[in-house]
Design a protein around this motif. Sequence first.
Motif, PDB file in Angstrom:
ATOM      1  N   LEU A   6       0.821  -1.217   0.000  1.00  0.00           N
ATOM      2  CA  LEU A   6       0.000   0.000   0.000  1.00  0.00           C
ATOM      3  C   LEU A   6       0.854   1.266   0.000  1.00  0.00           C
ATOM      4  CD1 LEU A   6      -2.931   1.071   0.191  1.00  0.00           C
ATOM      5  CD2 LEU A   6      -2.553   1.230   2.664  1.00  0.00           C
ATOM      6  N   ILE A   7       1.576   1.507   1.109  1.00  0.00           N
ATOM      7  CA  ILE A   7       2.239   2.811   1.268  1.00  0.00           C
ATOM      8  C   ILE A   7       3.365   2.984   0.247  1.00  0.00           C
ATOM      9  CG2 ILE A   7       3.488   4.303   2.886  1.00  0.00           C
ATOM     10  CD1 ILE A   7       1.952   2.673   5.140  1.00  0.00           C
ATOM     11  N   GLY A   8       4.208   1.967   0.128  1.00  0.00           N
ATOM     12  CA  GLY A   8       5.296   2.047  -0.847  1.00  0.00           C
ATOM     13  C   GLY A   8       4.765   2.157  -2.266  1.00  0.00           C
ATOM     14  N   THR A   9       3.744   1.371  -2.557  1.00  0.00           N
ATOM     15  CA  THR A   9       3.156   1.400  -3.908  1.00  0.00           C
ATOM     16  C   THR A   9       2.568   2.778  -4.210  1.00  0.00           C
ATOM     17  OG1 THR A   9       2.743  -0.978  -3.884  1.00  0.00           O
ATOM     18  CG2 THR A   9       1.348   0.345  -5.344  1.00  0.00           C
ATOM     19  N   ILE A  10       1.911   3.380  -3.230  1.00  0.00           N
ATOM     20  CA  ILE A  10       1.329   4.708  -3.439  1.00  0.00           C
ATOM     21  C   ILE A  10       2.438   5.763  -3.581  1.00  0.00           C
ATOM     22  CG2 ILE A  10      -0.034   6.543  -2.344  1.00  0.00           C
ATOM     23  CD1 ILE A  10      -1.812   4.325  -1.141  1.00  0.00           C
ATOM     24  N   ASP A  11       3.434   5.710  -2.690  1.00  0.00           N
ATOM     25  CA  ASP A  11       4.541   6.678  -2.744  1.00  0.00           C
ATOM     26  C   ASP A  11       5.215   6.621  -4.118  1.00  0.00           C
ATOM     27  OD1 ASP A  11       6.620   8.380  -2.145  1.00  0.00           O
ATOM     28  OD2 ASP A  11       7.539   7.107  -0.618  1.00  0.00           O
ATOM     29  N   PHE A  12       5.506   5.414  -4.581  1.00  0.00           N
ATOM     30  CA  PHE A  12       6.156   5.208  -5.888  1.00  0.00           C
ATOM     31  C   PHE A  12       5.285   5.798  -7.009  1.00  0.00           C
ATOM     32  CE2 PHE A  12       7.169   2.235  -9.478  1.00  0.00           C
ATOM     33  CZ  PHE A  12       8.505   2.583  -9.634  1.00  0.00           C
ATOM     34  N   THR A  13       3.999   5.474  -6.973  1.00  0.00           N
ATOM     35  CA  THR A  13       3.084   5.931  -8.033  1.00  0.00           C
ATOM     36  C   THR A  13       3.000   7.454  -8.064  1.00  0.00           C
ATOM     37  OG1 THR A  13       1.796   3.910  -7.763  1.00  0.00           O
ATOM     38  CG2 THR A  13       0.706   5.733  -8.898  1.00  0.00           C
ATOM     39  N   GLN A  14       2.835   8.056  -6.887  1.00  0.00           N
ATOM     40  CA  GLN A  14       2.689   9.519  -6.839  1.00  0.00           C
ATOM     41  C   GLN A  14       3.919  10.211  -7.425  1.00  0.00           C
ATOM     42  OE1 GLN A  14      -0.995   9.360  -5.814  1.00  0.00           O
ATOM     43  NE2 GLN A  14      -0.171  11.419  -5.508  1.00  0.00           N
ATOM     44  N   ARG A  15       5.096   9.636  -7.162  1.00  0.00           N
ATOM     45  CA  ARG A  15       6.329  10.243  -7.662  1.00  0.00           C
ATOM     46  C   ARG A  15       6.437  10.131  -9.184  1.00  0.00           C
ATOM     47  NH1 ARG A  15      10.317  11.177  -3.710  1.00  0.00           N
ATOM     48  NH2 ARG A  15       9.603  10.562  -1.642  1.00  0.00           N
ATOM     49  N   LEU A  16       5.742   9.157  -9.769  1.00  0.00           N
ATOM     50  CA  LEU A  16       5.850   8.954 -11.218  1.00  0.00           C
ATOM     51  C   LEU A  16       4.743   9.645 -12.008  1.00  0.00           C
ATOM     52  CD1 LEU A  16       7.131   5.360 -10.922  1.00  0.00           C
ATOM     53  CD2 LEU A  16       8.338   7.248 -12.002  1.00  0.00           C
ATOM     54  N   LEU A  17       3.770  10.225 -11.308  1.00  0.00           N
ATOM     55  CA  LEU A  17       2.652  10.865 -12.021  1.00  0.00           C
ATOM     56  C   LEU A  17       3.133  11.919 -13.028  1.00  0.00           C
ATOM     57  CD1 LEU A  17      -0.109  11.257  -9.265  1.00  0.00           C
ATOM     58  CD2 LEU A  17       0.076   9.509 -11.053  1.00  0.00           C
ATOM     59  N   PRO A  18       4.196  12.714 -12.692  1.00  0.00           N
ATOM     60  CA  PRO A  18       4.621  13.739 -13.670  1.00  0.00           C
ATOM     61  C   PRO A  18       5.102  13.157 -15.000  1.00  0.00           C
ATOM     62  CG  PRO A  18       5.532  14.222 -11.489  1.00  0.00           C
ATOM     63  CD  PRO A  18       4.906  12.861 -11.407  1.00  0.00           C
ATOM     64  N   ILE A  19       5.512  11.900 -15.033  1.00  0.00           N
ATOM     65  CA  ILE A  19       5.965  11.352 -16.327  1.00  0.00           C
ATOM     66  C   ILE A  19       4.957  10.361 -16.917  1.00  0.00           C
ATOM     67  CG2 ILE A  19       8.424  11.776 -15.933  1.00  0.00           C
ATOM     68  CD1 ILE A  19       8.679   8.676 -15.452  1.00  0.00           C
ATOM     69  N   MET A  20       3.739  10.318 -16.330  1.00  0.00           N
ATOM     70  CA  MET A  20       2.692   9.499 -16.959  1.00  0.00           C
ATOM     71  C   MET A  20       2.197  10.222 -18.209  1.00  0.00           C
ATOM     72  SD  MET A  20       2.110   6.561 -15.539  1.00  0.00           S
ATOM     73  CE  MET A  20       0.706   6.121 -16.582  1.00  0.00           C
ATOM     74  N   GLN A  21       2.124   9.481 -19.276  1.00  0.00           N
ATOM     75  CA  GLN A  21       1.634  10.014 -20.545  1.00  0.00           C
ATOM     76  C   GLN A  21       0.158  10.388 -20.417  1.00  0.00           C
ATOM     77  OE1 GLN A  21       2.938  11.351 -23.496  1.00  0.00           O
ATOM     78  NE2 GLN A  21       4.054   9.435 -23.719  1.00  0.00           N
ATOM     79  N   ASP A  22      -0.233  11.504 -21.014  1.00  0.00           N
ATOM     80  CA  ASP A  22      -1.649  11.849 -21.085  1.00  0.00           C
ATOM     81  C   ASP A  22      -2.383  10.674 -21.749  1.00  0.00           C
ATOM     82  OD1 ASP A  22      -3.717  13.602 -20.624  1.00  0.00           O
ATOM     83  OD2 ASP A  22      -3.624  14.409 -22.665  1.00  0.00           O
ATOM     84  N   LYS A  23      -3.515  10.282 -21.194  1.00  0.00           N
ATOM     85  CA  LYS A  23      -4.301   9.119 -21.666  1.00  0.00           C
ATOM     86  C   LYS A  23      -3.595   7.788 -21.377  1.00  0.00           C
ATOM     87  CE  LYS A  23      -7.392  11.909 -23.028  1.00  0.00           C
ATOM     88  NZ  LYS A  23      -8.388  12.218 -21.994  1.00  0.00           N
ATOM     89  N   GLY A  24      -2.680   7.811 -20.425  1.00  0.00           N
ATOM     90  CA  GLY A  24      -2.024   6.576 -20.002  1.00  0.00           C
ATOM     91  C   GLY A  24      -2.918   5.768 -19.064  1.00  0.00           C
TER      92      GLY A  24
END
Length: 222
Positions: free
Chosen positions: A101-119
């Motif tokens: 949960l926590i690690g997975t969320i922390d990791f995901t939040q940090r990668l949001l800026p490089i998520m492609q639009d419509k990803g």
Amino acid sequence: MKTVLITGVGKGIGKALKEKFLDEGYFVIGTFFTGRPDPQEHLKDFSLDLSNPASIASCATAITNFGRNIDILINCAGVLKDEDETSVVADKLRETLEVNLIGTIDFTQRLLPIMQDKGHIVNISSTAGSLMLTGKHASHLEGRYPAYKISKAALNMYTVTLAKQLDGQVTVSSVHPGWVKTDMGGEDADLTPEQSAEGIYNVAVSRPPTGGFWFAGESVPW
Ligand SMILES: NC(=O)c1ccc[n+]([C@@H]2O[C@H](COP(=O)([O-])OP(=O)(O)OC[C@H]3O[C@@H](n4cnc5c(N)ncnc54)[C@H](OP(=O)(O)O)[C@@H]3O)[C@@H](O)[C@H]2O)c1
């Protein structure tokens, strides 16, 4: 060439997903924990310990600096720490939540800026985390591994919360992979990792309504 980021590509479902996406012509960014990097064309591996905030931060920075935007993120890495427990053991719950949960969320939040639009962000969850199914259809799960179930129910809430936050700009899904023959699922499970990866791939490359919970093309009740 599209890019998929998959956590936990060293074994099990994550490894099968890595192979499926490579076969389908994706560039794969993978993470490994105790596993080893697997240098090959169109694949880049990074070390990641989801229970360690410093590792999460440095892995996310290294992936960002690698310079590819992410079309699909699959949060596959996970742990089952209380397989033999029938009641919650606080230390095992803590360890489980750190990774699932926590690690997975922390990791995901940090990668949001490089998520492609419509990803698409796919959280590998489980029917074990379904409030509706626990104790009904999933009889082999009844009364067992409460910390794991709590972690997946909470991960499902993250799916819904993040879907709302991203408002369709990036699709967010929870996916049940089936009961799969891996170190976690055991030898008696129904599916091979390759069969499971096929189903997850089909959801990941489609654009289902955001904020859903899926298995084998069907909506799973929360
Ligand atoms: N198998 C099933 O029947 C089943 C059913 C429902 C849901 N799931 C879910 O499917 C996902 C994959 O499970 P699996 O069956 O493939 O399990 P698995 O074979 O045990 O693989 C677990 C993966 O998680 C990684 N991992 C473990 N601890 C980690 C940590 N602290 N930091 C980063 N990565 C870590 C491992 O990396 P290393 O190998 O590098 O250590 C490995 O790649 C999990 O989220 C699981 O909850 C599985």
